[in-house]
Every structure is written in structure tokens, then in C-alpha cells.
Design an enzyme around this catalytic site. Structure first.
Site, PDB file in Angstrom:
ATOM      1  N   CYS A 236       0.464  -1.458  -0.229  1.00  0.00           N
ATOM      2  CA  CYS A 236       0.058  -0.054   0.192  1.00  0.00           C
ATOM      3  C   CYS A 236       1.196   1.810  -0.367  1.00  0.00           C
ATOM      4  O   CYS A 236       1.685   1.363   1.009  1.00  0.00           O
ATOM      5  CB  CYS A 236      -0.722  -0.015   0.988  1.00  0.00           C
ATOM      6  SG  CYS A 236      -1.372   0.927   1.528  1.00  0.00           S
TER       7      CYS A 236
ATOM      8  N   CYS B 162      -0.679   4.139   2.508  1.00  0.00           N
ATOM      9  CA  CYS B 162       0.066   3.897   3.997  1.00  0.00           C
ATOM     10  C   CYS B 162       1.697   3.987   3.992  1.00  0.00           C
ATOM     11  O   CYS B 162       2.291   4.934   4.898  1.00  0.00           O
ATOM     12  CB  CYS B 162      -0.200   2.588   4.238  1.00  0.00           C
ATOM     13  SG  CYS B 162      -1.486   1.681   3.900  1.00  0.00           S
ATOM     14  N   ASP B 163       2.883   3.944   3.053  1.00  0.00           N
ATOM     15  CA  ASP B 163       4.098   3.525   3.571  1.00  0.00           C
ATOM     16  C   ASP B 163       4.588   4.496   2.836  1.00  0.00           C
ATOM     17  O   ASP B 163       6.021   4.358   2.738  1.00  0.00           O
ATOM     18  CB  ASP B 163       4.122   1.802   2.925  1.00  0.00           C
ATOM     19  CG  ASP B 163       3.309   0.806   4.207  1.00  0.00           C
ATOM     20  OD1 ASP B 163       3.429   1.550   5.976  1.00  0.00           O
ATOM     21  OD2 ASP B 163       3.398  -0.254   3.884  1.00  0.00           O
TER      22      ASP B 163
END
Ligand code: NDP
Length: 321
Positions: free
Chosen positions: A137, A140-141
Site C-alpha cells: 500500500c 500507507c507507506d
């Protein structure tokens, strides 16, 4: 031990959507029961740092966040059941649910929050560095890879979108695709191919993620040319696998309306499926955003929709309820 028990509200799945639905329905005094499934906590339990879940000023850990969700659901009165639903029948009322331990339940309302699983390539080094440089993701990261060289694996809309998104942080993004053409939307392809920070490695697959054990982190990768077998080494510190997701909807097939990719279809702006009394929330019906905060919001919507549905159902029950 087998049993048949009636539940006013059954919630299937224990990610952010399921727990949020449990919290809201419990506080509405609907006595929800939540089936935890095989991976209690869902996708966030295989994440490390979480920095984008609102309400936490400092970085938190995904598994810790899910423990908090679970404790909150429990503290407000949700009944948590450590079992996996393997069969449902939505053609009868109350609905029927059966677990893989052999227990049967009936339910007046069902909230489906079984989520989706990111597809992984299944190579050993990918698993080893998951959460330590290998991610499923970018939203997200991506932030953790400021001014670094990262790779994205895949050639669909997700891969192309993630590659473009990662240019906000990374110094360079290499998209690695197993063929010589992308399946992503044309407009996205054009944007990708024109981007000065993005390079495409055509006809290559990820052979190995390279890294160190102390500290556990990614230092590069090996990509294999599918035509010549030649290996190319890249110095990427992040590897984003974007080869698709699978919604966990197998047991609902032919009972609920789904799109071609198996995501449950809800009426716009609601959590209502095509069957009154069955609601869906989170990644199981959302292939666009796939974020914990969005799933939690959908869980809340499903709870409120279930509450309204049950109010009408109970008002029309013989003698009222
Ligand atoms: P897709 O299934 O569309 O694409 C997966 C990609 O990964 C393909 O390019 C495929 O290669 C590649 N791939 C699959 N398995 C492997 C493997 N084992 N090794 C190497 N490469 C592999 O998934 P997406 O997640 O991209 O999209 C899913 C759906 O969601 C699509 O309908 C898409 O349009 C939609 N979507 C829409 C968005 C939007 O509208 N903003 C954003 C994201 C997704 P190959 O091409 O060779 O098969």
C-alpha cells in the site's frame, strides 16, 4: 460443540470496518456478535508503522491499533466470537450462518466486513521483508521513502496510480511489469510514461528482494527479464507489490450482487446490499480507497443502516419487539 443461537446482529470480519460496526451497534443496544475470522484484526496486523490514522499524534503500530479497536468493541458490549463463518444463507429469514467449528447461528441483520487481501507474489524474500520495506500500500507507506529509490510491481491501475503517487516522496520510481504493455487506463499510462521520476522496466518480474537482517530493511532487488533470463539489480529501498487485491466474498457468491472483480455492490451512499438486512462495509465493497479510516467510516454507516433496518423490522414484528 455444535449449537444454534439467534443473534440480533452478526458482523463477519474483524478489521476496522467490522469493529466500528460492532462499536456503533453495541452502543445502539443491538447486542452485536462479531466473528473474528482466521486473521483477527485484518490487514493492519501485517503492517508495522501507521502514521495516517487520525487521532494519534505519534506513529503507532498496526497490530496495536487493532488491539485497541478490539478492546473498545468489547468494552462497549460487543460479543466477540473466535470463529470463521464458512457458509451463509440469505434466502431465508432469519439469515443462517455456519462456522467452520460446526456451529450454526441465525441473525436478523448481517454486516459483512470480511475485507480484501492484497495479492502477493509468494517469493520468500518478499514475505521476509513485508512491513520492513516491502509494502502492499503506497498510500500507507510511501511517506517513509522520502528521497529514496523505490520499485512498484504490476501494470494495472493500482500499480500505475501507486507509482505516480510515490513520486511525491521518492527520488526515483521504477515500475516493473511482466509484459511490454500496461493494462491501466490510457490516461494514467500517459501520465506515468511522461513522468520524469518514473522509469519502466518492461518484461521483468521480481526475482528477489535484497536486504539486511540488522536492522531488517530492504537494500535492493533483483529483476528477471522474462525473455532473456537476464538479471538486473536495482538499489531500491522500498518495493511496492501492486498486482491486485482479492475481496473475501467467496461464500456470498450468487447470493449478493457483486462486480466483475467480486466486490459487493452497495446502493450509492449506503451500506445496503441488494438483500434488505444484509450490509457491507470496508474493503469488501471498496476497491477505490482501501484505507483503514475509510473502512471504519463504512463500518459506522453499516451500523446506522442496520439500526434503521432493525427498527422497522421490530416495529412490524408480531406484537412489536
Ligand atoms: P489488476 O488485476 O487490474 O492488475 C494487476 C496487475 O498486476 C496486472 O498488470 C498484472 O499483469 C500484474 N500481475 C498479476 N499477477 C502478477 C504476478 N504474479 N507477477 C507479476 N505481475 C502480476 O489489479 P489492480 O489492483 O491494478 O486493479 C483492480 C481493479 O481495480 C481494476 O478493475 C482497476 O481498474 C480498478 N482500480 C481502479 C482505480 C481507479 O479507478 N482509480 C484504482 C485502482 C484500481 P498483467 O497485466 O500481465 O496481467
Amino acid at each position: 460443540m455444535t449449537q444454534t443461537k439467534h443473534l440480533p446482529v452478526a458482523i463477519i470480519g474483524s478489521g476496522p470496518a467490522g469493529y466500528s460496526a460492532a462499536i456503533y451497534t453495541a452502543r445502539a443496544n443491538l447486542k452485536p456478535s462479531l466473528f473474528l475470522g482466521h486473521q483477527p484484526g485484518g490487514q493492519l496486523t501485517i503492517t508495522t508503522d501507521v502514521e495516517n490514522y487520525p487521532g494519534f499524534a505519534d506513529v503507532i503500530q498496526g497490530p496495536w491499533l487493532m488491539e485497541q479497536f478490539q478492546s473498545q468493541a468489547k468494552n462497549v458490549g460487543a460479543n466477540l466470537i473466535s470463529d470463521f463463518i464458512e457458509f451463509v444463507d440469505f434466502s431465508v429469514r432469519p439469515f443462517i450462518l455456519r462456522t467452520d467449528m460446526g456451529d450454526t447461528y441465525t441473525a436478523d441483520a448481517v454486516i459483512i466486513s470480511t475485507g480484501a487481501q492484497a495479492r502477493w507474489l509468494g517469493i520468500e524474500s518478499e514475505t521476509k521483508f513485508q512491513g520492513f520495506g516491502v509494502s502492499g500500500c503506497a498510500t500507507c507507506d510511501g511517506f517513509f521513502f522520502k528521497n529514496q529509490h523505490v520499485a512498484v510491481i504490476g501494470g494495472g491501475d493500482t500499480a500505475v496510480e501507486e507509482a505516480i503517487y510515490l513520486t511525491n516522496f521518492a527520488s526515483k520510481v521504477t515500475l516493473i511489469h511482466r509484459r511490454d504493455s500496461l493494462r491501466a487506463e490510457k490516461v494514467m499510462q500517459d501520465r506515468l510514461l511522461a513522468h520524469p521520476k518514473i522509469e519502466v522496466l518492461w518484461n521483468h518480474t521480481l526475482e528477489e528482494v535484497l536486504g539486511t537482517d540488522q536492522p531488517k530493511s530492504v537494500t535492493g532487488l533483483k529483476a528477471k527479464n522474462v525473455k532473456t533470463g537476464d538479471i538486473t539489480e536495482l538499489d531500491t529501498t522500498g518495493v511496492f507489490i501492486a498486482i491486485g487485491h482479492d475481496p473475501a466474498t467467496k461464500i456470498f457468491k450468487s447470493q449478493l450482487d457483486m462486480d466483475n472483480d467480486g466486490y459487493i455492490i452497495c446502493a450509492p451512499g449506503t451500506a445496503n446490499t441488494n438483500i434488505p438486512g444484509v450490509f457491507a462495509a470496508g474493503d469488501v465493497q471498496d476497491k477505490t480507497y482501501r484505507q483503514a479510516i475509510v473502512a471504519a467510516g463504512f463500518g459506522c454507516m453499516a451500523a446506522l443502516d442496520a439500526e434503521r433496518y432493525l427498527a422497522v423490522l421490530n416495529a412490524h414484528a408480531p406484537g412489536g419487539k
